[in-house]
Design an enzyme around this catalytic site. Structure first.
Site, PDB file in Angstrom:
ATOM      1  NE  ARG A 221     -39.706  30.054  15.993  1.00 17.54           N
ATOM      2  CZ  ARG A 221     -40.827  30.344  15.356  1.00 17.54           C
ATOM      3  NH1 ARG A 221     -41.085  29.775  14.193  1.00 17.54           N
ATOM      4  NH2 ARG A 221     -41.697  31.179  15.884  1.00 17.54           N
ATOM      5  CB  ILE A 222     -31.377  28.832  12.393  1.00 17.81           C
ATOM      6  CG1 ILE A 222     -32.224  28.494  11.159  1.00 17.81           C
ATOM      7  CG2 ILE A 222     -29.954  28.294  12.223  1.00 17.81           C
ATOM      8  CD1 ILE A 222     -31.805  29.189   9.871  1.00 17.81           C
TER       9      ILE A 222
ATOM     10  CD  GLN B 268     -30.775  19.717  -3.683  1.00 17.89           C
ATOM     11  OE1 GLN B 268     -29.990  20.429  -3.084  1.00 17.89           O
ATOM     12  NE2 GLN B 268     -32.029  19.550  -3.294  1.00 17.89           N
TER      13      GLN B 268
ATOM     14  CG  ASP C 233     -39.930  17.278   8.547  1.00 19.76           C
ATOM     15  OD1 ASP C 233     -39.933  18.419   8.063  1.00 19.76           O
ATOM     16  OD2 ASP C 233     -39.068  16.869   9.353  1.00 19.76           O
TER      17      ASP C 233
ATOM     18  CE  LYS D 110     -39.058  22.006   6.616  1.00 18.96           C
ATOM     19  NZ  LYS D 110     -38.324  23.178   7.141  1.00 18.96           N
TER      20      LYS D 110
ATOM     21  CD  GLU E 215     -29.496  23.786  10.255  1.00 14.51           C
ATOM     22  OE1 GLU E 215     -30.065  24.262  11.262  1.00 14.51           O
ATOM     23  OE2 GLU E 215     -30.036  22.931   9.529  1.00 14.51           O
TER      24      GLU E 215
HETATM   25  N1  LIG Z   1     -44.018  28.254  16.057  1.00 19.26           N
HETATM   26  C1  LIG Z   1     -42.914  28.163  16.784  1.00 19.26           C
HETATM   27  N2  LIG Z   1     -42.738  28.967  17.861  1.00 19.26           N
HETATM   28  C2  LIG Z   1     -41.598  28.885  18.594  1.00 19.26           C
HETATM   29  N3  LIG Z   1     -40.577  28.042  18.352  1.00 19.26           N
HETATM   30  C3  LIG Z   1     -40.702  27.233  17.309  1.00 19.26           C
HETATM   31  C4  LIG Z   1     -41.863  27.232  16.470  1.00 19.26           C
HETATM   32  N4  LIG Z   1     -41.700  26.312  15.506  1.00 19.26           N
HETATM   33  C5  LIG Z   1     -40.492  25.750  15.714  1.00 19.26           C
HETATM   34  N5  LIG Z   1     -39.895  26.288  16.791  1.00 19.26           N
HETATM   35  C6  LIG Z   1     -38.552  25.961  17.285  1.00 19.26           C
HETATM   36  O1  LIG Z   1     -37.668  26.310  16.217  1.00 19.26           O
HETATM   37  C7  LIG Z   1     -36.655  25.322  16.039  1.00 19.26           C
HETATM   38  C8  LIG Z   1     -36.776  24.727  14.628  1.00 19.26           C
HETATM   39  O2  LIG Z   1     -37.968  23.979  14.522  1.00 19.26           O
HETATM   40  P1  LIG Z   1     -38.067  22.654  13.620  1.00 19.26           P
HETATM   41  O3  LIG Z   1     -36.884  21.787  13.839  1.00 19.26           O
HETATM   42  O4  LIG Z   1     -39.412  22.087  13.822  1.00 19.26           O
HETATM   43  O5  LIG Z   1     -37.944  23.335  12.164  1.00 19.26           O
HETATM   44  P2  LIG Z   1     -37.894  22.654  10.723  1.00 19.26           P
HETATM   45  O6  LIG Z   1     -38.731  23.472   9.829  1.00 19.26           O
HETATM   46  O7  LIG Z   1     -38.205  21.200  10.819  1.00 19.26           O
HETATM   47  O8  LIG Z   1     -36.385  22.885  10.319  1.00 19.26           O
HETATM   48  P3  LIG Z   1     -35.439  22.153   9.233  1.00 19.26           P
HETATM   49  O9  LIG Z   1     -36.084  22.188   7.919  1.00 19.26           O
HETATM   50  O10 LIG Z   1     -34.226  22.952   9.221  1.00 19.26           O
HETATM   51  O11 LIG Z   1     -35.190  20.757   9.747  1.00 19.26           O
HETATM   52  C9  LIG Z   1     -36.861  24.300  17.144  1.00 19.26           C
HETATM   53  O12 LIG Z   1     -36.019  24.664  18.230  1.00 19.26           O
HETATM   54  C10 LIG Z   1     -38.344  24.471  17.546  1.00 19.26           C
HETATM   55  O13 LIG Z   1     -38.566  24.150  18.898  1.00 19.26           O
HETATM   56  N1  LIG Z   2     -29.071  22.298  -0.079  1.00 19.47           N
HETATM   57  C1  LIG Z   2     -30.134  21.663   0.387  1.00 19.47           C
HETATM   58  N2  LIG Z   2     -30.989  21.067  -0.457  1.00 19.47           N
HETATM   59  C2  LIG Z   2     -32.100  20.394  -0.026  1.00 19.47           C
HETATM   60  O1  LIG Z   2     -32.872  19.846  -0.809  1.00 19.47           O
HETATM   61  C3  LIG Z   2     -32.319  20.366   1.377  1.00 19.47           C
HETATM   62  N3  LIG Z   2     -33.284  19.818   2.143  1.00 19.47           N
HETATM   63  C4  LIG Z   2     -32.953  20.108   3.404  1.00 19.47           C
HETATM   64  N4  LIG Z   2     -31.811  20.813   3.448  1.00 19.47           N
HETATM   65  C5  LIG Z   2     -31.093  21.261   4.666  1.00 19.47           C
HETATM   66  C6  LIG Z   2     -31.671  22.482   5.292  1.00 19.47           C
HETATM   67  C7  LIG Z   2     -31.405  22.241   6.760  1.00 19.47           C
HETATM   68  O2  LIG Z   2     -30.079  22.665   7.074  1.00 19.47           O
HETATM   69  C8  LIG Z   2     -31.449  20.735   6.913  1.00 19.47           C
HETATM   70  C9  LIG Z   2     -32.759  20.196   7.424  1.00 19.47           C
HETATM   71  O3  LIG Z   2     -33.830  20.650   6.669  1.00 19.47           O
HETATM   72  O4  LIG Z   2     -31.199  20.216   5.612  1.00 19.47           O
HETATM   73  C10 LIG Z   2     -31.391  21.003   2.198  1.00 19.47           C
HETATM   74  N5  LIG Z   2     -30.307  21.654   1.720  1.00 19.47           N
END
Ligand SMILES: Nc1ncnc2c1ncn2[C@@H]1O[C@H](COP(=O)(O)OP(=O)(O)OP(=O)(O)O)[C@@H](O)[C@H]1O
Ligand SMILES: Nc1nc(=O)c2ncn([C@H]3C[C@H](O)[C@@H](CO)O3)c2[nH]1
Length: 233
Positions: free
Chosen positions: A141-142, A55, A78, A14, A150
Site C-alpha cells: 500500500r505504501i 512529534q 483519520d 485510514k 516513504e
Molecule cells: N483495503 C484496501 N484495499 C486496497 N487498497 C487500499 C485499501 N486501503 C487503502 N488502499 C490504498 O492504499 C494506499 C494507502 O491508503 P491510505 O492513504 O488511505 O492509508 P492511510 O492509512 O491513511 O496512510 P497514512 O497513515 O500513511 O496516511 C492508497 O493508495 C489506497 O488507495
Molecule cells: N514519526 C511519526 N510520528 C507520528 O506521530 C506520526 N503520525 C503520522 N506519521 C507519519 C506516518 C506517515 O508517513 C505519514 C502519514 O500518516 O505521517 C508519523 N510519524
C-alpha cells in the site's frame, strides 16, 4: 453524538476509509496533516534530527483537530491521538530522541490527554476502528500510494522501521481500552476497488455502532443483516 477514530499503521487505509465512512454516514472528516506538513519530508530525510520536532508538530495538530472535531455533532478522525506515543516511542527506541525529549513529550501528551478526559471536553471516542494489515500489505500500500519519502528505495532502513511499527500496532490495539473498539481486516477487504468488500466493511462498522446505540432509525441507511439502520445519534 458519535466520534469515530480510525487507527492503523502507515498505508493501512485510514484516510480512504474515513472518506467512505463520512459519505455513508453523512458526517464530517478530519484528516491527518500530510500534504501541508512541512516537517514530514524533513523527518524522513533525517529522522534523528527531526523525530522530536515531527512529534510535537503532530501532537499540536491533532489536539487542534480534536478541538474542532468536538464542535461537530458527528465526525470521523483519520488517526487518533492514542497512536502518537506508539510512533514516538518506536523512534525513541531507535535512538532518534534523547531521554529528556522523551520525558518532555510523555508529560506533554499526558497533560493533553488529561485535558481531553477531565476538562471542558469530557470526551472519549465512541468507537475506535483499527485497520489491521499484514506487513506485506503495508509495504504494497505504501508503494501503491507512492509518497516519495516513504519509499524503501529512498531509504532501505525504512523496511525494518515499517516491520517493527506494524508489529507494535498489533500489540497496541490488543491493549487499547480507552473506548469500544472494532478491527477491520485490511488484507481481506479491498474497499477501494471492490464494491462488495466496501459494503461489507461499512456493514461491520454500522452493526457495531448499532450495538453501541450510536445509530438511529433512518430508512435511507441499510445493512445487509438489517440490524443497523440509521444515522449517527
Ligand atoms: N483495503 C484496501 N484495499 C486496497 N487498497 C487500499 C485499501 N486501503 C487503502 N488502499 C490504498 O492504499 C494506499 C494507502 O491508503 P491510505 O492513504 O488511505 O492509508 P492511510 O492509512 O491513511 O496512510 P497514512 O497513515 O500513511 O496516511 C492508497 O493508495 C489506497 O488507495
Ligand atoms: N514519526 C511519526 N510520528 C507520528 O506521530 C506520526 N503520525 C503520522 N506519521 C507519519 C506516518 C506517515 O508517513 C505519514 C502519514 O500518516 O505521517 C508519523 N510519524
Amino acid at each position: 453524538m458519535a466520534v469515530i477514530v480510525l487507527a492503523g499503521t502507515i498505508g493501512a487505509g485510514k484516510s480512504s476509509l474515513t472518506e467512505m465512512l463520512v459519505k455513508e454516514l453523512g458526517t464530517t472528516a478530519f484528516y491527518e496533516s500530510v500534504e501541508d506538513n512541512e516537517v514530514l519530508p524533513l523527518f524522513y530525510s533525517d529522522p534523528k534530527k527531526y523525530a522530536f520536532l515531527l512529534q510535537i508538530y503532530f501532537l499540536n495538530r491533532r489536539f487542534a483537530t480534536i478541538k474542532k472535531a468536538l464542535a461537530h455533532q458527528n465526525n470521523v478522525l483519520d488517526r487518533s491521538i492514542y497512536e502518537d506515543s506508539l510512533l514516538f516511542h518506536l523512534n525513541a527506541d531507535l535512538g532518534r530522541a534523547s531521554e529528556i525529549e522523551v520525558g518532555v513529550y510523555d508529560e506533554l501528551l499526558d497533560n493533553m490527554l488529561e485535558e481531553l478526559e477531565y476538562s471542558s471536553f469530557k470526551k472519549r471516542p465512541d468507537l475506535m476502528i483499527h485497520i489491521k494489515v499484514s506487513f506485506e500489505t503495508m509495504l504494497a500500500r505504501i508503494k501503491k500510494r507512492n509518497r516519495s519519502y516513504e519509499q524503501i528505495e529512498f531509504d532501505p532502513t525504512l523496511y525494518d522501521y515499517y516491520k517493527e511499527l506494524n508489529r507494535r500496532y498489533e500489540i497496541w490495539f490488543d491493549e487499547f481500552d480507552v473506548c469500544p473498539k472494532l478491527e477491520i481486516d485490511g488484507d481481506r477487504y479491498d474497499f477501494i476497488d471492490d464494491d462488495e468488500a466496501a459494503e461489507e466493511v461499512l456493514n461491520q462498522i454500522k452493526t457495531k455502532l448499532a450495538e453501541l446505540g450510536k445509530l438511529e432509525e433512518e430508512p435511507n441507511y441499510q445493512t445487509t443483516n438489517d440490524v443497523a439502520k440509521g444515522i449517527l445519534n
